[in-house]
Design an enzyme around this catalytic site. Sequence first.
Site, PDB file in Angstrom:
ATOM      1  N   SER A  92      42.025  -5.879  61.398  1.00  0.00           N
ATOM      2  CA  SER A  92      41.822  -5.861  62.844  1.00  0.00           C
ATOM      3  C   SER A  92      42.210  -7.154  63.548  1.00  0.00           C
ATOM      4  CB  SER A  92      40.366  -5.522  63.156  1.00  0.00           C
ATOM      5  OG  SER A  92      39.483  -6.382  62.459  1.00  0.00           O
ATOM      6  N   HIS A 133      42.129   0.864  62.996  1.00  0.00           N
ATOM      7  CA  HIS A 133      43.295   0.462  63.801  1.00  0.00           C
ATOM      8  C   HIS A 133      44.566   1.210  63.408  1.00  0.00           C
ATOM      9  CE1 HIS A 133      41.265  -2.772  65.945  1.00  0.00           C
ATOM     10  NE2 HIS A 133      40.583  -2.934  64.823  1.00  0.00           N
ATOM     11  N   LYS A 159      39.269   3.685  69.441  1.00  0.00           N
ATOM     12  CA  LYS A 159      40.417   2.794  69.655  1.00  0.00           C
ATOM     13  C   LYS A 159      41.594   3.600  70.185  1.00  0.00           C
ATOM     14  CE  LYS A 159      38.262  -0.712  67.091  1.00  0.00           C
ATOM     15  NZ  LYS A 159      37.672  -1.074  65.829  1.00  0.00           N
TER      16      LYS A 159
HETATM   17  C1  LIG Z   1      36.402  -1.591  65.573  1.00  0.00           C
HETATM   18  C2  LIG Z   1      36.248  -1.418  64.125  1.00  0.00           C
HETATM   19  C3  LIG Z   1      35.152  -0.731  63.602  1.00  0.00           C
HETATM   20  C4  LIG Z   1      34.009  -0.303  64.470  1.00  0.00           C
HETATM   21  O1  LIG Z   1      34.300   0.817  65.222  1.00  0.00           O
HETATM   22  P1  LIG Z   1      33.441   1.074  66.559  1.00  0.00           P
HETATM   23  O2  LIG Z   1      33.679   2.504  66.862  1.00  0.00           O
HETATM   24  O3  LIG Z   1      33.988   0.152  67.591  1.00  0.00           O
HETATM   25  O4  LIG Z   1      32.018   0.772  66.218  1.00  0.00           O
HETATM   26  C5  LIG Z   1      35.124  -0.490  62.254  1.00  0.00           C
HETATM   27  N1  LIG Z   1      36.103  -0.939  61.448  1.00  0.00           N
HETATM   28  C6  LIG Z   1      37.161  -1.636  61.904  1.00  0.00           C
HETATM   29  C7  LIG Z   1      38.218  -2.093  60.964  1.00  0.00           C
HETATM   30  C8  LIG Z   1      37.251  -1.910  63.267  1.00  0.00           C
HETATM   31  O5  LIG Z   1      38.259  -2.636  63.734  1.00  0.00           O
END
Ligand SMILES: *Cc1c(COP(=O)(O)O)cnc(C)c1O
Length: 399
Positions: free
Chosen positions: A197, A225, A254
């Site tokens: 990320s 991602h 995302k």
């Molecule tokens: C953003 C993210 C999460 C968390 O997801 P949310 O829905 O925002 O809680 C989990 N794993 C990774 C790799 C992330 O980048």
Amino acid sequence: MTASAPRAGVARASPGHQGVVDAWARGELSALEERSLLRRLDRLDSPQGPSVRLAGRQLLNFSSNDYLGLAFDPRLIEAGRRALAEWGSGAGASRLVVGHQGPGAALERALSDFEGCEAALVFSSGYAANVGVLSALVGEGDAVFSDALNHASVIDGCRLSRASIVRYRHGDVGHLAELLKATPARRRLVVTDTVFSMDGDLAPLRELQRLCREEGAGLMVDEAHATGVFGEGGAGLCQALEVDADVRVGTLSKALGGAGAWVAGSRALIELVLNRARSFVFSTGLPPAVCAVGEAAVTRLHEEPELRRRLWRNVEALATGLGLPATSPIFSLVVGAPQVALEASASLLRQGFLVKAIRPPTVPDGTSRLRVSVSAAHTVGDIERLVVALRSTLHEERP
Ligand SMILES: *Cc1c(COP(=O)(O)O)cnc(C)c1O
């Protein structure tokens, strides 16, 4: 954060008690501030999009993970609006207690098709999914092997599971192989982000799959991602590389522009997670309207591969401009000290760009950076302007 005065009629906590905790908080905050690690919330006065409004100014937004520009998509909004009217605002209780409604069931069917798996289970966030799934699968007497740069929610899931945690060097399959051979345990689970990320690089999934099969270890991947970004159907990097991980976590928050997350895999896996994951069992289900938005996003992904093509066109444009490889929509420009990253971000803000500084503990000490994320909704012109601004800003900061 904005401090607000206590409302009239609300009794205040006893001053003595409040004083103790308040003093703790002030002490911690000033220590953070001294190290340039204090964070604050900015209030946006617009929906998510390639351009956002902050403190009365319109800024080009390169800090969001809304990779396909779906967070303000008319079809997603309409799906949510309809479900809100039909099903109401809340899920009422944990799904195990009260049952789950039509949009949640439909979303899980759509997700298991999307992933090509037997079953999927929706969580209220990616954080909750990782914490719940990891602690459902491994425990005392087991070992979990975790990439050194995995997301905080994976790290916290490992900790909460009480399995012994073996960290392997980032992306280093040779190191992982040594550690696996040296670590006997009842169950051994390897866990990795597929797209990292804060660096935007990719996990060596094929090699990881081969090693896990040789060693009889399970493989869990977090596609947060990669969902919507990689793979012919947008299902993620596993799909793109034809890797069949045992446990797949994806997010709706995302590229899919909504909220929530899922785990996908075999029917037995899903049934076990549903029974054991405390962040599922003891947490209220996602509101039906949020589930309907998620399903509309998955449909949109199917119907419009053009979105992903536009995203990759923009990734290529930024990569070319910066002289970096076009690996993913995340570009990481490491500057070192947190203060330097903050100054670079402030300078970009003055020039009309929202590019946030990322500092420890999100990234390791000494690797504070600007993290730039590109969306399908940007124009090539937006990206060209960013490249010019980044060049002059980073040149200023790093003479
Ligand atoms: C953003 C993210 C999460 C968390 O997801 P949310 O829905 O925002 O809680 C989990 N794993 C990774 C790799 C992330 O980048």
